[in-house]
Design a protein around this motif. Structure first.
Motif, PDB file in Angstrom:
ATOM      1  N   ILE A  76      29.705  -7.966 -48.080  1.00  0.00           N
ATOM      2  CA  ILE A  76      30.707  -9.028 -47.935  1.00  0.00           C
ATOM      3  C   ILE A  76      30.169 -10.352 -48.441  1.00  0.00           C
ATOM      4  O   ILE A  76      28.961 -10.577 -48.484  1.00  0.00           O
ATOM      5  CB  ILE A  76      31.161  -9.187 -46.469  1.00  0.00           C
ATOM      6  CG1 ILE A  76      29.963  -9.392 -45.531  1.00  0.00           C
ATOM      7  CG2 ILE A  76      32.013  -8.005 -46.032  1.00  0.00           C
ATOM      8  CD1 ILE A  76      30.354  -9.661 -44.076  1.00  0.00           C
ATOM      9  N   TYR A  77      31.118 -11.236 -48.819  1.00  0.00           N
ATOM     10  CA  TYR A  77      30.755 -12.610 -49.163  1.00  0.00           C
ATOM     11  C   TYR A  77      31.830 -13.557 -48.659  1.00  0.00           C
ATOM     12  O   TYR A  77      32.947 -13.153 -48.348  1.00  0.00           O
ATOM     13  CB  TYR A  77      30.554 -12.775 -50.675  1.00  0.00           C
ATOM     14  CG  TYR A  77      31.805 -12.915 -51.509  1.00  0.00           C
ATOM     15  CD1 TYR A  77      32.291 -14.170 -51.891  1.00  0.00           C
ATOM     16  CD2 TYR A  77      32.510 -11.788 -51.951  1.00  0.00           C
ATOM     17  CE1 TYR A  77      33.442 -14.288 -52.671  1.00  0.00           C
ATOM     18  CE2 TYR A  77      33.648 -11.908 -52.734  1.00  0.00           C
ATOM     19  CZ  TYR A  77      34.107 -13.164 -53.093  1.00  0.00           C
ATOM     20  OH  TYR A  77      35.244 -13.289 -53.860  1.00  0.00           O
ATOM     21  N   GLN A  78      31.460 -14.829 -48.574  1.00  0.00           N
ATOM     22  CA  GLN A  78      32.400 -15.851 -48.129  1.00  0.00           C
ATOM     23  C   GLN A  78      32.052 -17.181 -48.804  1.00  0.00           C
ATOM     24  O   GLN A  78      30.877 -17.528 -48.935  1.00  0.00           O
ATOM     25  CB  GLN A  78      32.332 -16.024 -46.600  1.00  0.00           C
ATOM     26  CG  GLN A  78      33.300 -17.053 -46.069  1.00  0.00           C
ATOM     27  CD  GLN A  78      33.457 -17.030 -44.549  1.00  0.00           C
ATOM     28  OE1 GLN A  78      34.294 -17.739 -44.008  1.00  0.00           O
ATOM     29  NE2 GLN A  78      32.686 -16.202 -43.856  1.00  0.00           N
ATOM     30  N   ILE A  79      33.076 -17.899 -49.224  1.00  0.00           N
ATOM     31  CA  ILE A  79      32.938 -19.265 -49.730  1.00  0.00           C
ATOM     32  C   ILE A  79      33.698 -20.152 -48.759  1.00  0.00           C
ATOM     33  O   ILE A  79      34.896 -19.947 -48.529  1.00  0.00           O
ATOM     34  CB  ILE A  79      33.521 -19.412 -51.145  1.00  0.00           C
ATOM     35  CG1 ILE A  79      32.806 -18.477 -52.122  1.00  0.00           C
ATOM     36  CG2 ILE A  79      33.418 -20.858 -51.618  1.00  0.00           C
ATOM     37  CD1 ILE A  79      33.493 -18.353 -53.477  1.00  0.00           C
ATOM     38  N   CYS A  80      33.021 -21.122 -48.153  1.00  0.00           N
ATOM     39  CA  CYS A  80      33.675 -21.930 -47.131  1.00  0.00           C
ATOM     40  C   CYS A  80      33.034 -23.305 -47.021  1.00  0.00           C
ATOM     41  O   CYS A  80      31.922 -23.524 -47.515  1.00  0.00           O
ATOM     42  CB  CYS A  80      33.626 -21.225 -45.776  1.00  0.00           C
ATOM     43  SG  CYS A  80      31.951 -20.910 -45.166  1.00  0.00           S
ATOM     44  N   GLN A  81      33.748 -24.217 -46.366  1.00  0.00           N
ATOM     45  CA  GLN A  81      33.186 -25.502 -45.989  1.00  0.00           C
ATOM     46  C   GLN A  81      32.397 -25.322 -44.697  1.00  0.00           C
ATOM     47  O   GLN A  81      32.840 -24.606 -43.783  1.00  0.00           O
ATOM     48  CB  GLN A  81      34.290 -26.534 -45.775  1.00  0.00           C
ATOM     49  CG  GLN A  81      35.100 -26.859 -47.024  1.00  0.00           C
ATOM     50  CD  GLN A  81      34.236 -27.431 -48.137  1.00  0.00           C
ATOM     51  OE1 GLN A  81      33.939 -26.721 -49.098  1.00  0.00           O
ATOM     52  NE2 GLN A  81      33.835 -28.679 -48.003  1.00  0.00           N
ATOM     53  N   VAL A  82      31.232 -25.953 -44.613  1.00  0.00           N
ATOM     54  CA  VAL A  82      30.437 -25.934 -43.382  1.00  0.00           C
ATOM     55  C   VAL A  82      30.139 -27.370 -42.987  1.00  0.00           C
ATOM     56  O   VAL A  82      30.205 -28.290 -43.809  1.00  0.00           O
ATOM     57  CB  VAL A  82      29.147 -25.111 -43.541  1.00  0.00           C
ATOM     58  CG1 VAL A  82      29.467 -23.654 -43.838  1.00  0.00           C
ATOM     59  CG2 VAL A  82      28.242 -25.684 -44.620  1.00  0.00           C
ATOM     60  N   TYR A  83      29.762 -27.562 -41.706  1.00  0.00           N
ATOM     61  CA  TYR A  83      29.681 -28.902 -41.136  1.00  0.00           C
ATOM     62  C   TYR A  83      28.408 -29.040 -40.312  1.00  0.00           C
ATOM     63  O   TYR A  83      28.098 -28.175 -39.486  1.00  0.00           O
ATOM     64  CB  TYR A  83      30.905 -29.161 -40.252  1.00  0.00           C
ATOM     65  CG  TYR A  83      32.207 -28.844 -40.948  1.00  0.00           C
ATOM     66  CD1 TYR A  83      32.896 -29.814 -41.668  1.00  0.00           C
ATOM     67  CD2 TYR A  83      32.739 -27.543 -40.892  1.00  0.00           C
ATOM     68  CE1 TYR A  83      34.084 -29.509 -42.320  1.00  0.00           C
ATOM     69  CE2 TYR A  83      33.928 -27.241 -41.539  1.00  0.00           C
ATOM     70  CZ  TYR A  83      34.589 -28.231 -42.254  1.00  0.00           C
ATOM     71  OH  TYR A  83      35.765 -27.918 -42.899  1.00  0.00           O
TER      72      TYR A  83
END
Length: 287
Positions: A76-83
């Motif tokens: 699996i992969y994910q592209i996301c904003q992190v904080y």
């Protein structure tokens, strides 16, 4: 810049589609903060009109993705904003874009090879070099880092007119690497540093006295961090407890570990390696 980033994200998705790696989305608002000593979660109050509680913006999708892995998701992969709280500087931001992905039955070296292929697809040019952490210290600082004591490292730091005011050997090792080795990595367009000291294991496996993890530098800029992943709940719980012990020493608040994650890992992770890549830093290094 907008078009460049959109093009990079499109190429990333095409790369993983070609490899039959599944794109996923996991929650970004969590019930538990990260326990990492030097990463701070951003908290917020929610549901004040119903039943108020505190939740936390994710600092990475790591634990939520590992829940999926333990349930049998496969690659699996994910592209996301992190904080992240308390981040400031030319390369550090409170919000940024992260690519995180996991490959079953890969060790850290197989993952390094695939990451090199990915970033070349995105336009990063140059030969990929691999240096062990120990070799980098030996070559650039003439230090046998895996066999040098804490006290001896303090003496070395002072000889370079650097601070030796550290409570743990791993923090001094990191500081010396940043001061003495990182500047020398600018000569390499693509460089993987691998097999870190056991005290810097984070959530990676430790074998033969070294942590099976790596960091990727592009012309001296660190853009990725990868692990040969721990698999069972007890190993993660020990790490979370150790991190909280260090937080206490630094007068940081004790943070409850993510119990839902530990509960999920009663079904252990499959053998896998994973990596987090900072997309914005990566794009800044693409010619």
């Amino acid at each position: 810049m907008l078009k460049q980033k959109a093009g990079v994200l499109q190429k990333i998705r095409q790369f993983f589609d070609d490899q039959a790696v599944l794109e996923v989305q996991t929650p970004s608002l969590l019930d538990a903060p990260v326990t990492d000593v030097y990463i701070d979660s951003i908290s917020m109050q929610v549901n004040e009109a119903i039943e108020a509680k505190t939740q936390y913006l994710h600092t990475s999708p790591e634990l939520e993705m590992k829940k999926l892995l333990s349930q049998g998701s496969g690659d699996i992969y994910q592209i996301c904003q992190v904080y992240r709280d308390n981040e400031q500087g030319s390369q550090n931001f409170n919000e940024f874009t992260m690519l995180e992905y996991y490959r079953l039955d890969f060790d850290s070296h197989q993952l390094m090879d695939e990451v090199a292929a990915l970033i070349k697809t995105l336009g990063v040019k140059g030969e990929a070099h691999k240096l062990s952490y120990a070799h980098a210290f030996e070559q650039f600082a003439h230090i046998d880092i895996l066999n040098t004591s804490f006290d001896a490292l303090k003496v070395i730091a002072k000889s370079h007119q650097l601070s030796a005011d550290f409570d743990w050997i791993e923090d001094l090792q990191i500081f010396l690497f940043t001061a003495l080795c990182e500047p020398k990595l600018e000569q390499f367009p693509i460089c993987f540093i691998y097999d870190y000291p056991a005290d810097q294991s984070a959530l990676a496996k430790v074998e033969k006295g070294v942590s099976r993890r790596f960091e990727l530098y592009l012309s001296g800029v660190e853009v990725a961090n990868g692990y040969d992943e721990l698999q069972d709940a007890s190993a993660y719980e020990k790490i979370f407890n150790r991190e909280n012990d260090k937080r206490r020493c630094l007068n940081k608040p004790f943070l409850m570990a993510d119990t839902s994650f530990l509960q999920q890992l009663k079904r252990p992770l499959p053998q896998c390696s994973g990596v987090a890549i900072g997309i914005d830093r990566l794009i800044s290094q693409i010619a």
